[in-house]
Design a protein around this motif. Structure first.
Motif, PDB file in Angstrom:
ATOM      1  N   ARG A 180      14.792  40.862  -3.803  1.00 20.63           N
ATOM      2  CA  ARG A 180      14.531  42.302  -3.795  1.00 20.63           C
ATOM      3  C   ARG A 180      15.839  43.059  -3.956  1.00 20.63           C
ATOM      4  O   ARG A 180      16.869  42.667  -3.417  1.00 20.63           O
ATOM      5  N   ARG A 181      15.742  44.151  -4.698  1.00 26.01           N
ATOM      6  CA  ARG A 181      16.916  45.001  -4.860  1.00 26.01           C
ATOM      7  C   ARG A 181      17.122  45.823  -3.609  1.00 26.01           C
ATOM      8  O   ARG A 181      16.178  46.143  -2.895  1.00 26.01           O
ATOM      9  N   LYS A 182      18.338  46.199  -3.388  1.00 27.32           N
ATOM     10  CA  LYS A 182      18.662  47.069  -2.268  1.00 27.32           C
ATOM     11  C   LYS A 182      18.077  48.449  -2.534  1.00 27.32           C
ATOM     12  O   LYS A 182      18.107  48.934  -3.665  1.00 27.32           O
ATOM     13  N   ARG A 183      17.510  49.066  -1.531  1.00 31.72           N
ATOM     14  CA  ARG A 183      16.862  50.358  -1.706  1.00 31.72           C
ATOM     15  C   ARG A 183      17.897  51.445  -1.989  1.00 31.72           C
ATOM     16  O   ARG A 183      18.961  51.482  -1.385  1.00 31.72           O
ATOM     17  N   ARG A 184      17.527  52.324  -2.897  1.00 27.59           N
ATOM     18  CA  ARG A 184      18.419  53.410  -3.280  1.00 27.59           C
ATOM     19  C   ARG A 184      17.858  54.710  -2.725  1.00 27.59           C
ATOM     20  O   ARG A 184      16.717  55.035  -2.980  1.00 27.59           O
ATOM     21  N   VAL A 185      18.652  55.425  -1.989  1.00 25.98           N
ATOM     22  CA  VAL A 185      18.222  56.702  -1.443  1.00 25.98           C
ATOM     23  C   VAL A 185      19.284  57.737  -1.793  1.00 25.98           C
ATOM     24  O   VAL A 185      20.416  57.668  -1.313  1.00 25.98           O
ATOM     25  N   TYR A 186      18.916  58.657  -2.668  1.00 25.74           N
ATOM     26  CA  TYR A 186      19.806  59.726  -3.066  1.00 25.74           C
ATOM     27  C   TYR A 186      19.023  61.038  -2.998  1.00 25.74           C
ATOM     28  O   TYR A 186      17.858  61.096  -3.350  1.00 25.74           O
ATOM     29  N   THR A 187      19.660  62.101  -2.571  1.00 18.52           N
ATOM     30  CA  THR A 187      19.060  63.420  -2.627  1.00 18.52           C
ATOM     31  C   THR A 187      19.677  64.120  -3.818  1.00 18.52           C
ATOM     32  O   THR A 187      20.833  64.529  -3.771  1.00 18.52           O
ATOM     33  N   THR A 188      18.907  64.217  -4.898  1.00 17.50           N
ATOM     34  CA  THR A 188      19.470  64.729  -6.143  1.00 17.50           C
ATOM     35  C   THR A 188      18.762  65.970  -6.648  1.00 17.50           C
ATOM     36  O   THR A 188      19.259  66.607  -7.573  1.00 17.50           O
ATOM     37  N   GLY A 189      17.608  66.295  -6.117  1.00 17.28           N
ATOM     38  CA  GLY A 189      16.859  67.439  -6.612  1.00 17.28           C
ATOM     39  C   GLY A 189      15.991  67.104  -7.808  1.00 17.28           C
ATOM     40  O   GLY A 189      15.286  67.953  -8.322  1.00 17.28           O
ATOM     41  N   ARG A 190      16.046  65.868  -8.255  1.00 23.26           N
ATOM     42  CA  ARG A 190      15.193  65.462  -9.372  1.00 23.26           C
ATOM     43  C   ARG A 190      13.820  65.137  -8.803  1.00 23.26           C
ATOM     44  O   ARG A 190      13.694  64.324  -7.901  1.00 23.26           O
ATOM     45  N   ASN A 191      12.791  65.764  -9.359  1.00 26.48           N
ATOM     46  CA  ASN A 191      11.469  65.565  -8.775  1.00 26.48           C
ATOM     47  C   ASN A 191      10.417  65.211  -9.820  1.00 26.48           C
ATOM     48  O   ASN A 191       9.229  65.283  -9.546  1.00 26.48           O
ATOM     49  N   ARG A 192      10.812  64.836 -10.996  1.00 29.55           N
ATOM     50  CA  ARG A 192       9.865  64.437 -12.039  1.00 29.55           C
ATOM     51  C   ARG A 192       9.978  62.933 -12.253  1.00 29.55           C
ATOM     52  O   ARG A 192      11.078  62.384 -12.268  1.00 29.55           O
ATOM     53  N   VAL A 244      26.021  55.216  -9.087  1.00 29.72           N
ATOM     54  CA  VAL A 244      25.310  56.450  -9.402  1.00 29.72           C
ATOM     55  C   VAL A 244      23.813  56.194  -9.295  1.00 29.72           C
ATOM     56  O   VAL A 244      23.365  55.055  -9.422  1.00 29.72           O
ATOM     57  N   PRO A 245      23.023  57.246  -9.086  1.00 29.40           N
ATOM     58  CA  PRO A 245      21.569  57.077  -9.120  1.00 29.40           C
ATOM     59  C   PRO A 245      21.110  56.686 -10.521  1.00 29.40           C
ATOM     60  O   PRO A 245      21.802  56.919 -11.519  1.00 29.40           O
ATOM     61  N   LEU A 246      19.940  56.123 -10.603  1.00 29.59           N
ATOM     62  CA  LEU A 246      19.427  55.649 -11.888  1.00 29.59           C
ATOM     63  C   LEU A 246      19.302  56.781 -12.900  1.00 29.59           C
ATOM     64  O   LEU A 246      19.622  56.609 -14.080  1.00 29.59           O
ATOM     65  N   CYS A 247      18.865  57.928 -12.451  1.00 26.73           N
ATOM     66  CA  CYS A 247      18.685  59.037 -13.384  1.00 26.73           C
ATOM     67  C   CYS A 247      20.023  59.520 -13.940  1.00 26.73           C
ATOM     68  O   CYS A 247      20.119  59.894 -15.102  1.00 26.73           O
ATOM     69  N   GLU A 248      21.044  59.516 -13.111  1.00 25.60           N
ATOM     70  CA  GLU A 248      22.354  59.946 -13.607  1.00 25.60           C
ATOM     71  C   GLU A 248      22.870  58.972 -14.652  1.00 25.60           C
ATOM     72  O   GLU A 248      23.474  59.377 -15.653  1.00 25.60           O
ATOM     73  N   LEU A 249      22.622  57.681 -14.459  1.00 24.46           N
ATOM     74  CA  LEU A 249      23.019  56.694 -15.465  1.00 24.46           C
ATOM     75  C   LEU A 249      22.262  56.947 -16.769  1.00 24.46           C
ATOM     76  O   LEU A 249      22.849  56.893 -17.854  1.00 24.46           O
ATOM     77  N   LEU A 250      20.977  57.268 -16.683  1.00 22.17           N
ATOM     78  CA  LEU A 250      20.193  57.587 -17.870  1.00 22.17           C
ATOM     79  C   LEU A 250      20.744  58.840 -18.550  1.00 22.17           C
ATOM     80  O   LEU A 250      20.877  58.886 -19.778  1.00 22.17           O
ATOM     81  N   GLU A 251      21.094  59.858 -17.758  1.00 20.28           N
ATOM     82  CA  GLU A 251      21.647  61.082 -18.334  1.00 20.28           C
ATOM     83  C   GLU A 251      22.967  60.801 -19.041  1.00 20.28           C
ATOM     84  O   GLU A 251      23.233  61.325 -20.137  1.00 20.28           O
ATOM     85  N   ARG A 252      23.806  59.966 -18.438  1.00 21.89           N
ATOM     86  CA  ARG A 252      25.081  59.622 -19.082  1.00 21.89           C
ATOM     87  C   ARG A 252      24.849  58.879 -20.389  1.00 21.89           C
ATOM     88  O   ARG A 252      25.544  59.108 -21.387  1.00 21.89           O
TER      89      ARG A 252
END
Length: 109
Positions: free
Chosen positions: A54-66, A89-97
C-alpha cells in the motif's frame, strides 16, 4: 356437517420428531491430507493472491475540490507516484507542472 374436521382427533399424544445424530467421519483429516499429498492430488483451494504494497497516504490541503479520474497502467501510476514523492508535491501539482511543461514545449515548436 358445518364444522371443520380435526385431523389430530384420533391421536392421544402429538408425534415427537427428533434429529438424527450426525455420523462420525471414519477417516481423520490428517490421513486424507497425507494420502492426497502422496498421490499428487491438486488442492481445490484457490491460491492466495500476493498483496500489493500500500502507498503511504497523502494528505494535503490545497483547495482543489474537483475529481479527475483516468485509467493508466500500473507502470505509469508507479512512475507518477514516484515523481510526486521525489518532488514532495501533491499529485495534482505534479500534473499541473507536467501540463505547463507540455504547453511550453508545444509553444516553442
Amino acid at each position: 356437517m358445518t364444522g371443520r374436521v380435526n385431523p389430530f382427533a384420533n391421536l392421544s399424544e402429538p408425534p415427537v420428531f427428533t434429529t438424527k445424530p450426525k455420523k462420525e467421519t471414519p477417516v481423520a483429516e490428517e490421513a486424507i491430507t497425507r494420502i492426497a499429498e502422496d498421490n499428487n492430488f491438486p488442492s481445490r483451494q484457490a491460491p492466495k493472491a500476493p498483496k500489493e504494497p500500500r502507498r503511504k497516504r497523502r494528505v494535503y490541503t490545497t483547495g482543489r475540490n474537483r475529481q479527475f479520474n483516468i485509467k493508466a497502467t500500473s507502470a505509469t501510476l508507479d512512475r507518477f507516484y514516484k515523481m510526486a514523492d521525489e518532488h514532495r508535491v501533491p499529485l495534482c501539482e505534479l500534473l499541473e507542472r507536467a501540463l505547463d511543461a507540455l504547453e511550453s514545449a508545444g509553444s516553442a515548436k
